[in-house]
Design a protein around this motif. Structure first.
Motif, PDB file in Angstrom:
ATOM      1  N   SER A   1      -4.254  16.445  -6.564  1.00  0.00           N
ATOM      2  CA  SER A   1      -4.550  16.197  -7.976  1.00  0.00           C
ATOM      3  C   SER A   1      -4.188  14.767  -8.370  1.00  0.00           C
ATOM      4  CB  SER A   1      -3.790  17.210  -8.839  1.00  0.00           C
ATOM      5  OG  SER A   1      -4.001  16.940 -10.223  1.00  0.00           O
ATOM      6  N   ARG A   2      -3.051  14.271  -7.894  1.00  0.00           N
ATOM      7  CA  ARG A   2      -2.658  12.898  -8.242  1.00  0.00           C
ATOM      8  C   ARG A   2      -3.568  11.878  -7.541  1.00  0.00           C
ATOM      9  NH1 ARG A   2       1.459  10.545 -11.015  1.00  0.00           N
ATOM     10  NH2 ARG A   2       1.303  12.594 -12.043  1.00  0.00           N
ATOM     11  N   LEU A   3      -3.993  12.166  -6.339  1.00  0.00           N
ATOM     12  CA  LEU A   3      -4.922  11.262  -5.671  1.00  0.00           C
ATOM     13  C   LEU A   3      -6.235  11.173  -6.432  1.00  0.00           C
ATOM     14  CD1 LEU A   3      -4.427  12.097  -1.878  1.00  0.00           C
ATOM     15  CD2 LEU A   3      -3.564  10.157  -3.139  1.00  0.00           C
ATOM     16  N   THR A   4      -6.643  12.280  -7.016  1.00  0.00           N
ATOM     17  CA  THR A   4      -7.869  12.254  -7.809  1.00  0.00           C
ATOM     18  C   THR A   4      -7.706  11.337  -9.008  1.00  0.00           C
ATOM     19  OG1 THR A   4      -8.370  14.512  -7.092  1.00  0.00           O
ATOM     20  CG2 THR A   4      -9.515  13.692  -9.060  1.00  0.00           C
ATOM     21  N   GLU A   5      -6.532  11.388  -9.673  1.00  0.00           N
ATOM     22  CA  GLU A   5      -6.282  10.491 -10.802  1.00  0.00           C
ATOM     23  C   GLU A   5      -6.322   9.033 -10.356  1.00  0.00           C
ATOM     24  OE1 GLU A   5      -2.699  11.421 -12.850  1.00  0.00           O
ATOM     25  OE2 GLU A   5      -3.127  13.582 -12.953  1.00  0.00           O
ATOM     26  N   TRP A   6      -5.865   8.779  -9.185  1.00  0.00           N
ATOM     27  CA  TRP A   6      -5.842   7.402  -8.683  1.00  0.00           C
ATOM     28  C   TRP A   6      -7.174   6.985  -8.057  1.00  0.00           C
ATOM     29  CZ3 TRP A   6      -0.516   8.194  -5.884  1.00  0.00           C
ATOM     30  CH2 TRP A   6       0.530   8.103  -6.839  1.00  0.00           C
ATOM     31  N   GLY A   7      -8.083   7.910  -7.937  1.00  0.00           N
ATOM     32  CA  GLY A   7      -9.373   7.595  -7.345  1.00  0.00           C
ATOM     33  C   GLY A   7      -9.322   7.460  -5.834  1.00  0.00           C
TER      34      GLY A   7
ATOM     35  N   ASP B   1      -9.017  10.340  -3.749  1.00  0.00           N
ATOM     36  CA  ASP B   1      -9.224  11.625  -3.095  1.00  0.00           C
ATOM     37  C   ASP B   1     -10.363  11.583  -2.089  1.00  0.00           C
ATOM     38  OD1 ASP B   1     -10.806  11.149  -5.324  1.00  0.00           O
ATOM     39  OD2 ASP B   1     -11.369  13.272  -5.471  1.00  0.00           O
ATOM     40  N   ASP B   2     -11.376  10.784  -2.373  1.00  0.00           N
ATOM     41  CA  ASP B   2     -12.496  10.730  -1.435  1.00  0.00           C
ATOM     42  C   ASP B   2     -12.108  10.048  -0.134  1.00  0.00           C
ATOM     43  OD1 ASP B   2     -14.115  12.018  -3.254  1.00  0.00           O
ATOM     44  OD2 ASP B   2     -14.930  10.146  -4.085  1.00  0.00           O
ATOM     45  N   GLU B   3     -11.329   8.959  -0.235  1.00  0.00           N
ATOM     46  CA  GLU B   3     -10.991   8.190   0.963  1.00  0.00           C
ATOM     47  C   GLU B   3      -9.820   8.797   1.716  1.00  0.00           C
ATOM     48  OE1 GLU B   3     -12.110   3.599   0.203  1.00  0.00           O
ATOM     49  OE2 GLU B   3     -10.381   4.334  -0.929  1.00  0.00           O
ATOM     50  N   LEU B   4      -8.789   9.256   0.953  1.00  0.00           N
ATOM     51  CA  LEU B   4      -7.536   9.636   1.602  1.00  0.00           C
ATOM     52  C   LEU B   4      -7.152  11.093   1.358  1.00  0.00           C
ATOM     53  CD1 LEU B   4      -5.404   6.481   0.649  1.00  0.00           C
ATOM     54  CD2 LEU B   4      -6.793   6.851   2.676  1.00  0.00           C
ATOM     55  N   GLY B   5      -7.994  11.839   0.653  1.00  0.00           N
ATOM     56  CA  GLY B   5      -7.604  13.190   0.272  1.00  0.00           C
ATOM     57  C   GLY B   5      -7.245  14.072   1.447  1.00  0.00           C
ATOM     58  N   PHE B   6      -8.130  14.147   2.445  1.00  0.00           N
ATOM     59  CA  PHE B   6      -7.882  15.033   3.579  1.00  0.00           C
ATOM     60  C   PHE B   6      -6.628  14.616   4.350  1.00  0.00           C
ATOM     61  CE2 PHE B   6      -8.401  15.860   8.128  1.00  0.00           C
ATOM     62  CZ  PHE B   6      -8.442  17.241   8.118  1.00  0.00           C
ATOM     63  N   THR B   7      -6.514  13.292   4.630  1.00  0.00           N
ATOM     64  CA  THR B   7      -5.364  12.830   5.402  1.00  0.00           C
ATOM     65  C   THR B   7      -4.077  13.066   4.642  1.00  0.00           C
ATOM     66  OG1 THR B   7      -6.739  11.126   6.434  1.00  0.00           O
ATOM     67  CG2 THR B   7      -4.353  10.823   6.568  1.00  0.00           C
ATOM     68  N   ALA B   8      -4.058  12.712   3.337  1.00  0.00           N
ATOM     69  CA  ALA B   8      -2.842  12.892   2.542  1.00  0.00           C
ATOM     70  C   ALA B   8      -2.449  14.363   2.470  1.00  0.00           C
ATOM     71  CB  ALA B   8      -3.056  12.310   1.149  1.00  0.00           C
ATOM     72  N   GLU B   9      -3.407  15.230   2.311  1.00  0.00           N
ATOM     73  CA  GLU B   9      -3.101  16.659   2.228  1.00  0.00           C
ATOM     74  C   GLU B   9      -2.466  17.147   3.520  1.00  0.00           C
ATOM     75  OE1 GLU B   9      -5.431  20.821   1.003  1.00  0.00           O
ATOM     76  OE2 GLU B   9      -6.538  18.934   1.244  1.00  0.00           O
ATOM     77  N   LEU B  10      -2.992  16.718   4.639  1.00  0.00           N
ATOM     78  CA  LEU B  10      -2.441  17.117   5.932  1.00  0.00           C
ATOM     79  C   LEU B  10      -1.037  16.560   6.130  1.00  0.00           C
ATOM     80  CD1 LEU B  10      -2.815  18.532   8.635  1.00  0.00           C
ATOM     81  CD2 LEU B  10      -3.914  16.454   9.496  1.00  0.00           C
TER      82      LEU B  10
ATOM     83  N   TRP C   1       8.865   9.079   5.770  1.00  0.00           N
ATOM     84  CA  TRP C   1       7.803   8.401   5.030  1.00  0.00           C
ATOM     85  C   TRP C   1       6.634   8.090   5.957  1.00  0.00           C
ATOM     86  CZ3 TRP C   1       6.541   3.746   7.127  1.00  0.00           C
ATOM     87  CH2 TRP C   1       7.528   3.125   7.923  1.00  0.00           C
ATOM     88  N   ALA C   2       5.476   7.897   5.321  1.00  0.00           N
ATOM     89  CA  ALA C   2       4.258   7.560   6.077  1.00  0.00           C
ATOM     90  C   ALA C   2       3.361   6.723   5.171  1.00  0.00           C
ATOM     91  CB  ALA C   2       3.540   8.818   6.546  1.00  0.00           C
ATOM     92  N   ASP C   3       2.790   5.669   5.743  1.00  0.00           N
ATOM     93  CA  ASP C   3       1.827   4.827   5.037  1.00  0.00           C
ATOM     94  C   ASP C   3       0.422   5.266   5.421  1.00  0.00           C
ATOM     95  OD1 ASP C   3       3.867   3.450   3.929  1.00  0.00           O
ATOM     96  OD2 ASP C   3       3.609   1.625   5.115  1.00  0.00           O
ATOM     97  N   ILE C   4      -0.396   5.571   4.398  1.00  0.00           N
ATOM     98  CA  ILE C   4      -1.762   6.036   4.637  1.00  0.00           C
ATOM     99  C   ILE C   4      -2.709   5.032   4.003  1.00  0.00           C
ATOM    100  CG2 ILE C   4      -3.372   7.959   4.384  1.00  0.00           C
ATOM    101  CD1 ILE C   4      -0.930   9.733   3.753  1.00  0.00           C
ATOM    102  N   SER C   5      -3.560   4.458   4.816  1.00  0.00           N
ATOM    103  CA  SER C   5      -4.552   3.517   4.308  1.00  0.00           C
ATOM    104  C   SER C   5      -5.929   4.053   4.626  1.00  0.00           C
ATOM    105  CB  SER C   5      -4.359   2.151   4.963  1.00  0.00           C
ATOM    106  OG  SER C   5      -4.653   2.222   6.342  1.00  0.00           O
ATOM    107  N   PRO C   6      -6.955   3.501   3.978  1.00  0.00           N
ATOM    108  CA  PRO C   6      -8.311   3.976   4.303  1.00  0.00           C
ATOM    109  C   PRO C   6      -8.635   3.860   5.787  1.00  0.00           C
ATOM    110  CG  PRO C   6      -8.343   2.680   2.293  1.00  0.00           C
ATOM    111  CD  PRO C   6      -6.957   2.573   2.849  1.00  0.00           C
ATOM    112  N   MET C   7      -8.111   2.791   6.433  1.00  0.00           N
ATOM    113  CA  MET C   7      -8.386   2.624   7.861  1.00  0.00           C
ATOM    114  C   MET C   7      -7.726   3.738   8.648  1.00  0.00           C
ATOM    115  SD  MET C   7      -7.601  -0.654  10.284  1.00  0.00           S
ATOM    116  CE  MET C   7      -8.619  -1.674   9.218  1.00  0.00           C
ATOM    117  N   SER C   8      -6.447   4.065   8.312  1.00  0.00           N
ATOM    118  CA  SER C   8      -5.761   5.113   9.061  1.00  0.00           C
ATOM    119  C   SER C   8      -6.353   6.475   8.747  1.00  0.00           C
ATOM    120  CB  SER C   8      -4.261   5.097   8.735  1.00  0.00           C
ATOM    121  OG  SER C   8      -4.057   5.390   7.362  1.00  0.00           O
TER     122      SER C   8
END
Length: 777
Positions: free
Chosen positions: A676-682, A684-693, A769-776
């Protein structure tokens, strides 16, 4: 009698066999021998006329000289006799005349009006005038020289005082181009009543001694003046300053190109056409045979030109600039030969510059106004001072190369670019030491840390040179390694202290049986843009300056620990809040300490530069430039580092946190909140699946292996940062699950799907902690 000479035989008629062994009374007679013996018992010398008996019985009136000799064998007497004086015979007068006329010394007899009465042949030759023309002249008319009046004045003083005088003067003999040095002895000529009737002048040619002394003085001057610095160009200038005008009217130094480039010297002397660079030149009249050639310009010498030949052979040469010589030069180098003809030089020397078997260049000398051509002694002198300059230039070359190596090494070990981070606006400056100190071991670093935090490091290794730079590089690597495991500042410095101690132990010198101590200071600061808080610890390093938004600069008040390498002493972390827009200035002592001021004065100057109440806020880059301009000389004695950072804060909307119940069922709710917070930040499309996992795996591990409470925090900075904290200090371990294992794959998935991940310990537990970028993702 113990000895009897041949002259004694001719005078008294006794052979040595007849005289030696007899008493002096038997040989000389009682009157002479007895009187001499009695006199020598009271004094050491006796001289008088005496009657001595000849072997045939007649008496001779002779001069008898007796001297007492006290040897190891007791007292002895040396007796010498000569015929008693009588009227001077004609042949004796002739001999005296010959002695006066043919004496190698320049002799003249002058009356009280300083008019020449008699001169000998040597003086005639020196004046290039016969005696009958010289009679009646005063000395300053016989030999015309700027110093001739000095001789006239000295002769008048001899006539007035009746005392001898010695005058050293310099004059050129007619027909010669080089000046001669003369030592002139003046003595009064008196009649039997003691009245001064004239003056005798005896001049000795001391030219060779004079020029030898001049050359020795020039060599001594070269030894003291050449090589005063480790600067190649300045050393070349010192050579030509010594050589002109004492040795030559024009001098120049050309150096091979490898010296300026800092390359290794070639294995052999150059052959064929040679290209060099003019290092220095000087002329007594401001005219130069090379025309528009200036120091620093390249100059080419064709193959078979005199300069190229001298370099190839490694031998100096002297050239008389005659028409045939210029014609020969013109065949190989017509342009330079034409300029040399216009310049008017009549004698040239070319001396290769070699040191330690390496050819460095060539020194050129020319005479134009100086009338005498170069001689062999001049060539030896030129070789001597050129060899001195060559060694100094080679020393400067080696120093420049070593310094360049150290500077290159040091710069390669320092940050080349600023890492990407959003917590601080940073500007940095680094200036190596100038002069002969060499580069030091100052360093700085900017290290991105987990949780959007940034680590700032400044340090200083004691000493200069490659060793200090290498040690600095090892310490910088150690700091980055320790910072990557998220150690707090005090613990990081404790581990770094152990590293310095080990480095010192590795520097043990088995021959000298001493330990190579390594001294260093370091300051490590960590800024957290989420809470606007900075924590730091110092190991003997100056504390940073802080400028809060009100514009008032002050030095931070915090404990300073001992320098690195002492071991066993604690370090202490200080924490303080930094509002957004504050300035933090970290530096090394080379910035604030110099010969012209102490550290306190330098620190106050830095604070004045940073202080900005009532004026516009300068950027960190501008402040760095202003600080260096205000504090550092052109050639500082020590390395200087300045790191200025302006703080930023992450906005509330960039951070989201939740407390997660200690229940496996809460994992699903945490995933939903995160998406939900990723959606607010825009995102969710790029990082939603990875962040959820990632959220699911980290919270599951915390519930399974950790202790409550559990917190989830998402930070939207340059990338997405996911953090899960719990109260356990147990560190997770990445491993590969076997085929039939039901677990063990969670962290492996996190590592594969994220840009980087790690563990950070806190006083209340740990944070994964973990850093998640569009590339990762």
């Amino acid at each position: 009698m113990t000895h009897w000479s041949e002259s004694a035989r001719r005078m008294l008629g006794y052979d040595a066999v007849e005289a030696v062994g007899r008493t002096a009374v038997d040989v000389l007679g009682d009157h002479a021998a007895g009187e001499a013996r009695r006199a020598l018992e009271e004094r050491t010398r006796w001289l008088r006329t005496a009657l001595v008996r000849h072997r045939d019985g007649h008496l001779l009136n002779i001069w008898l000289l007796a001297r007492r000799l006290d040897g190891d064998g007791g007292a002895e007497w040396l007796m010498a006799e000569s015929p008693a004086p009588g009227p001077l015979a004609d042949e004796d007068r002739t001999l005296a005349e010959w002695g006066f006329a043919q004496s190698p010394h320049h002799i003249g007899l002058f009356d009280t009006e300083l008019r020449a009465m008699r001169v000998n042949t040597a003086l005639e030759r020196a004046a290039a005038l016969p005696e009958d023309r010289i009679r009646g002249m005063v000395p300053s008319e016989i030999v015309v020289s700027p110093q001739s009046p000095l001789v006239d004045q000295a002769m008048r003083e001899v006539i007035e005082t009746g005392e001898q005088r010695q005058v050293d003067t310099y004059a050129r003999v007619p027909g010669e181009s080089r000046e001669r040095a003369w030592s002139v002895a003046l003595a009064p000529l008196t009649n039997p009543e003691g009245v001064v009737c004239g003056v005798s002048l005896t001049a000795s040619d001391r030219t060779e001694h004079y020029w030898a002394r001049r050359r020795l003085m020039l060599v001594n001057e070269a030894g003291s003046r050449i090589g005063s610095t480790l600067d190649i160009t300045r050393t070349a200038e010192e050579l030509i300053e010594v050589a002109t005008p004492e040795l030559a009217d024009y001098a120049a130094v050309d150096l091979l190109s490898f010296i300026q480039r800092g390359d290794e010297p070639p294995a052999d002397s150059p052959t064929g056409p040679v290209t060099m660079r003019r290092a220095a030149m000087r002329s007594v009249d401001g005219e130069f045979p090379e025309g528009t050639l200036n120091p620093g310009d390249p100059t080419e010498y064709p193959m078979s030109s005199p300069v190229a030949e001298c370099l190839a052979l490694g031998r100096p040469a002297v050239y008389e600039i005659t028409a045939p010589t210029l014609t020969a030069w013109a065949e190989h180098d017509p342009e330079r030969a034409a300029r040399l003809r216009l310049y008017g030089a009549h004698s040239v020397m070319i001396v290769p510059m070699r040191a330690r078997g390496v050819t460095l260049g060539v020194a050129l000398f020319a005479r134009k106004q100086h009338p005498a051509p170069f001689e062999s002694d001049d060539l030896l002198l030129a070789e001597e001072i050129t060899a001195r300059a060559a060694v100094c230039i080679d020393n400067a070359r080696r120093y420049a190369r070593e310094r360049q190596t150290a500077v290159t090494l040091q710069r390669s070990l320092l940050p080349q670019t600023q890492p990407a981070q959003a917590a601080l606006q940073i500007a940095s400056r680094y200036l190596p030491a100038g002069g002969q100190a060499g580069v030091g071991g100052d360093w700085f670093d900017i290290i991105p840390l987990s949780g959007a935090r940034v680590g700032l490091v400044v340090g200083d290794v004691v000493g200069h040179g490659i060793q200090a730079a290498a040690t600095m590089g090892r310490l910088r690597s150690a700091v980055r390694t320790l910072a990557d495991i998220d150690l707090p500042p005090d613990e990081l410095l404790t581990h770094l202290d152990d590293v310095v101690i080990r480095l010192g132990a590795e520097a043990f010198d088995a021959d000298a049986e001493v330990v190579g101590d390594i001294g260093a200071t370091c300051l490590y600061a960590v800024y957290d843009p989420v809470v606007g808080r900075c924590s730091l610890a110092s190991a003997g390093h100056p504390l940073p300056a802080v400028v809060r938004p009100d514009g008032v600069a002050h030095t931070l008040d915090a404990p300073i620990g001992p320098p690195l390498g002492l071991g066993g002493l604690p370090f202490e972390t200080a924490e303080f809040d930094l509002p957004e827009g504050s300035l933090l200035a970290l530096y090394t002592d080379g910035l604030i300490e110099a010969r012209s001021h102490d550290m306190d004065e330098g620190r106050h100057t830095l604070l004045r530069v940073l202080d900005y109440p009532g004026r516009s806020i300068a950027s960190p880059d501008e402040l760095c430039d202003d600080a260096f301009a205000a504090l550092l000389p052109d050639r500082p004695d020590d390395d200087s580092v300045l790191l200025i950072a302006r703080t930023r804060r992450l906005k509330e909307g960039q951070v989201a946190s939740w407390e997660v119940p200690f229940d496996p069922a809460a994992v699903a709710r945490a995933r939903t909140d995160a998406v939900s917070r990723l959606t607010e930040w825009g995102l969710d499309d790029e990082l939603g699946f990875t962040a959820e996992l990632v959220v699911s795996e980290l919270i599951t591990n915390a519930i399974r292996y950790g202790q409550p409470p559990i917190h989830l925090r998402l930070i939207h900075e340059r990338a997405l940062i996911c953090e899960v904290s719990d109260a356990s200090y147990t560190s997770p371990r990445l491993r590969r699950a076997r085929v039939f294992d039901e677990g063990g794959r969670g962290l492996l998935l996190v590592a594969q799907l994220t840009q980087r991940w790690g563990t950070r310990y806190t006083p209340d537990g740990k944070t994964i902690w973990a850093d998640i970028s569009p590339m990762s993702g």
